[in-house]
Design an enzyme around this catalytic site. Sequence first.
Site, mmCIF file in Angstrom:
data_model
loop_
_atom_site.group_PDB
_atom_site.id
_atom_site.type_symbol
_atom_site.label_atom_id
_atom_site.label_comp_id
_atom_site.label_asym_id
_atom_site.label_seq_id
_atom_site.Cartn_x
_atom_site.Cartn_y
_atom_site.Cartn_z
ATOM 1 N N ARG A 1 -78.085 6.769 -63.184
ATOM 2 C CA ARG A 1 -77.525 6.231 -64.450
ATOM 3 C C ARG A 1 -76.651 7.256 -65.171
ATOM 4 O O ARG A 1 -76.463 7.198 -66.382
ATOM 5 C CB ARG A 1 -78.621 5.743 -65.398
ATOM 6 C CG ARG A 1 -79.444 4.624 -64.811
ATOM 7 C CD ARG A 1 -80.240 3.897 -65.882
ATOM 8 N NE ARG A 1 -81.010 2.845 -65.260
ATOM 9 C CZ ARG A 1 -82.241 3.026 -64.759
ATOM 10 N NH1 ARG A 1 -82.808 4.213 -64.841
ATOM 11 N NH2 ARG A 1 -82.871 2.032 -64.205
ATOM 12 N N LYS B 1 -62.176 5.736 -68.003
ATOM 13 C CA LYS B 1 -62.181 4.564 -67.121
ATOM 14 C C LYS B 1 -62.451 5.043 -65.703
ATOM 15 O O LYS B 1 -61.667 5.819 -65.148
ATOM 16 C CB LYS B 1 -60.834 3.838 -67.173
ATOM 17 C CG LYS B 1 -60.695 2.928 -68.379
ATOM 18 C CD LYS B 1 -59.482 2.022 -68.237
ATOM 19 C CE LYS B 1 -59.323 1.137 -69.461
ATOM 20 N NZ LYS B 1 -58.078 0.343 -69.422
ATOM 21 N N GLU C 1 -45.002 7.018 -66.492
ATOM 22 C CA GLU C 1 -46.055 6.931 -67.512
ATOM 23 C C GLU C 1 -45.744 7.863 -68.693
ATOM 24 O O GLU C 1 -46.078 7.556 -69.832
ATOM 25 C CB GLU C 1 -47.424 7.280 -66.914
ATOM 26 C CG GLU C 1 -47.913 6.295 -65.860
ATOM 27 C CD GLU C 1 -48.463 4.982 -66.443
ATOM 28 O OE1 GLU C 1 -48.654 4.888 -67.667
ATOM 29 O OE2 GLU C 1 -48.680 4.047 -65.650
ATOM 30 N N LYS D 1 -52.888 10.306 -75.560
ATOM 31 C CA LYS D 1 -53.932 9.483 -74.926
ATOM 32 C C LYS D 1 -55.271 9.704 -75.635
ATOM 33 O O LYS D 1 -56.008 8.753 -75.887
ATOM 34 C CB LYS D 1 -54.040 9.836 -73.440
ATOM 35 C CG LYS D 1 -55.178 9.138 -72.711
ATOM 36 C CD LYS D 1 -54.808 7.834 -72.068
ATOM 37 C CE LYS D 1 -56.003 7.036 -71.578
ATOM 38 N NZ LYS D 1 -56.069 6.843 -70.150
ATOM 39 N N GLU E 1 -61.427 -0.320 -75.314
ATOM 40 C CA GLU E 1 -60.349 -1.321 -75.286
ATOM 41 C C GLU E 1 -60.808 -2.646 -75.893
ATOM 42 O O GLU E 1 -60.480 -3.723 -75.394
ATOM 43 C CB GLU E 1 -59.855 -1.523 -73.850
ATOM 44 C CG GLU E 1 -58.412 -1.983 -73.787
ATOM 45 C CD GLU E 1 -57.836 -1.963 -72.375
ATOM 46 O OE1 GLU E 1 -57.999 -0.955 -71.672
ATOM 47 O OE2 GLU E 1 -57.228 -2.984 -72.005
ATOM 48 N N ARG F 1 -55.914 0.565 -77.440
ATOM 49 C CA ARG F 1 -55.860 1.048 -76.051
ATOM 50 C C ARG F 1 -54.992 0.128 -75.186
ATOM 51 O O ARG F 1 -54.360 0.575 -74.225
ATOM 52 C CB ARG F 1 -57.279 1.175 -75.476
ATOM 53 C CG ARG F 1 -57.298 1.948 -74.170
ATOM 54 C CD ARG F 1 -58.658 2.529 -73.837
ATOM 55 N NE ARG F 1 -58.587 3.247 -72.569
ATOM 56 C CZ ARG F 1 -59.508 4.070 -72.115
ATOM 57 N NH1 ARG F 1 -60.590 4.301 -72.829
ATOM 58 N NH2 ARG F 1 -59.359 4.674 -70.950
ATOM 59 N N ASN G 1 -50.787 -0.615 -71.860
ATOM 60 C CA ASN G 1 -50.347 -1.584 -70.849
ATOM 61 C C ASN G 1 -48.866 -1.934 -70.972
ATOM 62 O O ASN G 1 -48.393 -2.833 -70.274
ATOM 63 C CB ASN G 1 -51.176 -2.864 -70.948
ATOM 64 C CG ASN G 1 -52.561 -2.655 -70.400
ATOM 65 O OD1 ASN G 1 -52.758 -1.871 -69.468
ATOM 66 N ND2 ASN G 1 -53.541 -3.303 -70.998
ATOM 67 N N HIS H 1 -46.887 -2.902 -67.941
ATOM 68 C CA HIS H 1 -47.844 -3.130 -66.855
ATOM 69 C C HIS H 1 -47.998 -4.612 -66.485
ATOM 70 O O HIS H 1 -48.547 -4.916 -65.440
ATOM 71 C CB HIS H 1 -49.205 -2.536 -67.210
ATOM 72 C CG HIS H 1 -49.247 -1.030 -67.064
ATOM 73 N ND1 HIS H 1 -48.350 -0.204 -67.707
ATOM 74 C CD2 HIS H 1 -50.046 -0.212 -66.325
ATOM 75 C CE1 HIS H 1 -48.625 1.060 -67.390
ATOM 76 N NE2 HIS H 1 -49.638 1.081 -66.559
ATOM 77 N N HIS I 1 -47.805 -4.698 -62.820
ATOM 78 C CA HIS I 1 -48.952 -5.054 -61.975
ATOM 79 C C HIS I 1 -48.601 -6.199 -61.038
ATOM 80 O O HIS I 1 -49.031 -6.223 -59.879
ATOM 81 C CB HIS I 1 -50.144 -5.475 -62.839
ATOM 82 C CG HIS I 1 -50.927 -4.309 -63.379
ATOM 83 N ND1 HIS I 1 -51.678 -4.385 -64.525
ATOM 84 C CD2 HIS I 1 -51.075 -3.037 -62.924
ATOM 85 C CE1 HIS I 1 -52.251 -3.211 -64.758
ATOM 86 N NE2 HIS I 1 -51.893 -2.377 -63.808
ATOM 87 N N HIS J 1 -47.264 3.019 -58.328
ATOM 88 C CA HIS J 1 -47.604 2.443 -59.631
ATOM 89 C C HIS J 1 -46.480 2.673 -60.655
ATOM 90 O O HIS J 1 -46.028 1.743 -61.317
ATOM 91 C CB HIS J 1 -48.927 3.057 -60.108
ATOM 92 C CG HIS J 1 -49.361 2.562 -61.440
ATOM 93 N ND1 HIS J 1 -49.746 1.259 -61.657
ATOM 94 C CD2 HIS J 1 -49.453 3.196 -62.646
ATOM 95 C CE1 HIS J 1 -50.061 1.108 -62.944
ATOM 96 N NE2 HIS J 1 -49.895 2.268 -63.555
HETATM 97 N N1 GLY Z 1 -54.945 3.733 -67.959
HETATM 98 C C1 GLY Z 1 -55.154 2.924 -69.085
HETATM 99 C C2 GLY Z 1 -56.314 3.323 -69.913
HETATM 100 O O1 GLY Z 1 -56.851 4.393 -69.722
HETATM 101 O O2 GLY Z 1 -56.714 2.577 -70.767
#
Ligand code: GLY
Length: 373
Positions: free
Chosen positions: A127, A149, A191, A233, A243, A248, A252, A255, A259, A272
């Site tokens: 965990r 993430k 990015e 960031k 998010e 957050r 996108n 994207h 995507h 990407h």
């Molecule tokens: N790569 C997008 C985020 O970290 O939310």
Amino acid sequence: MPSLSDRKTLHVDLGVRGYPVIVGEGILGDLGMLMHRQGLSGKVAVISQPGVFELYGDRVVHSLREADFDITPLLIPEGEEHKNLQTVEDLYDRLLAAHFERSSSIVALGGGCVGDTAGWAAASLYRGIHLVQVPTTLLAQVDAAIGGKVGVNHSAGKNLIGAFYQPRLVLSDVTTLHTLPERELRSGLAEVIKYGVIRSSSLFGFIEQNLEALLSCHHAGMQLVVSECSRLKADIVQQDERESGTVRVLLNFGHTIGHALESLGGYRQLRHGEAVAVGMAAAARLGSRLTGFDEADLDRLVRLLKRAGFKLDPGPWDESEIIAQTHRDKKVHRNRVNYVLPRAFGEVEPMVPVSDEEARQALLWLRAEGGKS
Ligand code: GLY
């Protein structure tokens, strides 16, 4: 050994889950000492891929050994197709065989695939054991390694299994970018340009003025850019860690169509960042129609993306195929796809409903505009 002034330390302030992000030149050798400062000790697995480990493994292992860590290097195969539960299962087997404990750590040494996969192993074993991100690609340094993430792909789709699991430390050594293939560096640059559009007009101007130096991986400029994007960031993650709000999601930008193109190309045809570059140009055009983004700013963005070497043509797929793919996006509501659109450099609107006809017009414009030099 670099002095403290060679590095910049930022903080992701998330209370007990907060952590430093350290950006500098030639700082891989400080990893052990910095992990110690974070209160980490004992067993550590360095999870990496063969190519990256060959370049940087010795330096990392040496630094950890000097700081008295008990090290287990674990290599995972290269390629997005191995970012899956099978790879994680193998990691569990090896970590358990090496008697890892809840107080042990994982160092993820590599690009986004390594960070995501090793991160998910760290989040799920017992965990949660400690995670340290040591990103070695521009994309991972400015985005994937910060913000927690982690996860792997499932046959039903990308990143479907995962968690928000914050690392204890992020260490970005910009000298690792020197060995990146040029296409990979460019992909990361998309990015970086994105941060300029969504959060900082001064960063956008800096990239415009220093593009060639950045593409040749000029250190001072690169360190500045990686630090600034990391700061931006961190600020976004602090405001909206999971998010669940409207902050957050700004990441996108570019994207939605990006995507769709990546997915139509089976994640093999386009990097990407290459797909995101096309998506940013399309979103900026939509912004000029729907959110008041100035035509002159649209021109500036398109010019910069072209100078950075991106082909802005949406590729061999026809408009309806691309639009159908955007409807699989998680931001679809009442059959309209919600886009992140710019109002000005540094200012974006998070959830703008875009009709299929508006999206089609933007793609047609891009086909014409993308082909021009
Ligand atoms: N790569 C997008 C985020 O970290 O939310």
